[in-house]
Enzyme design. Structure first.
Site, PDB file in Angstrom:
ATOM      1  N   SER A  68      23.036  63.797 -80.430  1.00 59.81           N
ATOM      2  CA  SER A  68      23.769  63.621 -79.179  1.00 59.81           C
ATOM      3  C   SER A  68      25.215  63.201 -79.430  1.00 59.81           C
ATOM      4  CB  SER A  68      23.076  62.575 -78.297  1.00 59.81           C
ATOM      5  OG  SER A  68      21.707  62.872 -78.180  1.00 59.81           O
TER       6      SER A  68
HETATM    7  N1  SAH Z   1      18.138  60.970 -80.681  1.00 58.05           N
HETATM    8  C1  SAH Z   1      18.335  62.220 -81.358  1.00 58.05           C
HETATM    9  C2  SAH Z   1      18.487  63.347 -80.371  1.00 58.05           C
HETATM   10  C3  SAH Z   1      17.811  64.572 -80.865  1.00 58.05           C
HETATM   11  S1  SAH Z   1      17.660  65.847 -79.657  1.00 58.05           S
HETATM   12  C4  SAH Z   1      19.508  62.136 -82.291  1.00 58.05           C
HETATM   13  O1  SAH Z   1      20.341  61.229 -82.122  1.00 58.05           O
HETATM   14  O2  SAH Z   1      19.618  62.954 -83.186  1.00 58.05           O
HETATM   15  C5  SAH Z   1      16.143  65.400 -78.860  1.00 58.05           C
HETATM   16  C6  SAH Z   1      14.907  65.401 -79.695  1.00 58.05           C
HETATM   17  O3  SAH Z   1      13.785  65.270 -78.806  1.00 58.05           O
HETATM   18  C7  SAH Z   1      14.641  66.669 -80.505  1.00 58.05           C
HETATM   19  O4  SAH Z   1      14.504  66.324 -81.856  1.00 58.05           O
HETATM   20  C8  SAH Z   1      13.335  67.206 -79.931  1.00 58.05           C
HETATM   21  O5  SAH Z   1      12.508  67.823 -80.890  1.00 58.05           O
HETATM   22  C9  SAH Z   1      12.691  65.951 -79.371  1.00 58.05           C
HETATM   23  N2  SAH Z   1      11.671  66.173 -78.349  1.00 58.05           N
HETATM   24  C10 SAH Z   1      11.641  67.096 -77.364  1.00 58.05           C
HETATM   25  N3  SAH Z   1      10.511  66.978 -76.637  1.00 58.05           N
HETATM   26  C11 SAH Z   1       9.808  65.934 -77.172  1.00 58.05           C
HETATM   27  C12 SAH Z   1       8.570  65.323 -76.859  1.00 58.05           C
HETATM   28  N4  SAH Z   1       7.786  65.739 -75.854  1.00 58.05           N
HETATM   29  N5  SAH Z   1       8.163  64.281 -77.618  1.00 58.05           N
HETATM   30  C13 SAH Z   1       8.925  63.829 -78.664  1.00 58.05           C
HETATM   31  N6  SAH Z   1      10.107  64.365 -78.988  1.00 58.05           N
HETATM   32  C14 SAH Z   1      10.558  65.413 -78.273  1.00 58.05           C
END
Ligand code: SAH
Length: 219
Positions: A68
């Site tokens: 993000s």
């Molecule tokens: N906090 C992360 C953001 C990654 S993007 C960072 O700073 O890098 C959001 C993430 O949510 C992705 O890795 C995606 O695979 C995950 N995600 C999506 N749906 C999900 C779910 N139902 N349970 C757990 N993770 C999920």
């Protein structure tokens, strides 16, 4: 020279510039700004993109996911810890582990869930290398929360469901539990929900763009 040592003065300057930019944009929480300044975001992105790590923008981390934008990470972290550090925090969407690394120093225990196994493995290894020891990793659908560890003083989601899952509300501590979550499909709104007993107060913060919360695990 490894990547950690390779940080150098240039990167220090770009970090300071990022902090200045975030404060200009209204991030006033000093604890959060300090954490962002001291956290090596370049280690959380692909090596080819590490020179862009201190720009205020989201970047690809593989598997169609993104780390993000620092502004929104700062905003969400400040909202979650508005009243100070928390005991037990749940994160949905470990991704690169960058947000997780910011939650750890402000929480006694962090539980973080991810649905894509290779992303989880990578961030687990990185946080371990950084000496972060109070994070527990779960490979699960974070939309269901983490029933066996509930209640949580704070829940933060870095992926967007169409609607706030009931299970997340139920797993908030009745004594002031806080949920920070982007909600919606085409148009998303960052929401802050606070719980006091059976009363849930919803506050719309600002429009955001996040990857969707998806069901099903990827091995
Ligand atoms: N906090 C992360 C953001 C990654 S993007 C960072 O700073 O890098 C959001 C993430 O949510 C992705 O890795 C995606 O695979 C995950 N995600 C999506 N749906 C999900 C779910 N139902 N349970 C757990 N993770 C999920």
């Amino acid at each position: 020279m490894n990547r950690q040592q390779g940080i150098g003065m240039t990167s220090m300057r770009t970090r300071v510039r990022l902090i200045e930019r975030l404060s200009e944009q209204g991030i006033t929480d000093v604890a959060v700004l300090d954490l962002i300044q001291s956290t090596p975001r370049h280690l959380f992105v692909e090596e080819a993109l590490s020179h862009r790590a201190y720009e205020d923008r989201s970047l690809p981390i593989g598997f169609g996911q993104t780390i993000s934008q620092p502004y929104i990470v700062a905003k969400m972290t400040a909202l979650l810890f508005e009243n100070g550090p928390l005991e037990k925090v749940l994160e949905i969407g470990t991704g690169s582990g960058y947000q997780t690394a910011l939650l750890a120093p402000l929480s006694k225990q962090v539980f973080t869930t991810e649905r894509i196994a290779p992303l989880q493995q990578r961030s687990k290894a990185l946080l371990h290398t950084m000496g972060i020891r109070n994070v527990h990793f779960a490979l699960s659908d974070g939309g269901l929360g983490l029933e066996q560890k509930a209640p949580f003083d704070g829940i933060i989601s870095t992926c967007a469901p169409e609607e706030i899952p009931e299970s997340l509300l139920n797993q908030l501590s009745p004594e002031g539990g806080r949920l920070v979550i982007p909600v919606g499909r085409q148009e998303q709104m960052l929401m802050l929900v606070t719980r006091d007993g059976d009363t849930f107060t919803h506050k719309a913060i600002e429009p955001v763009v996040f990857v969707p919360l998806l069901k099903g695990l990827v091995s």
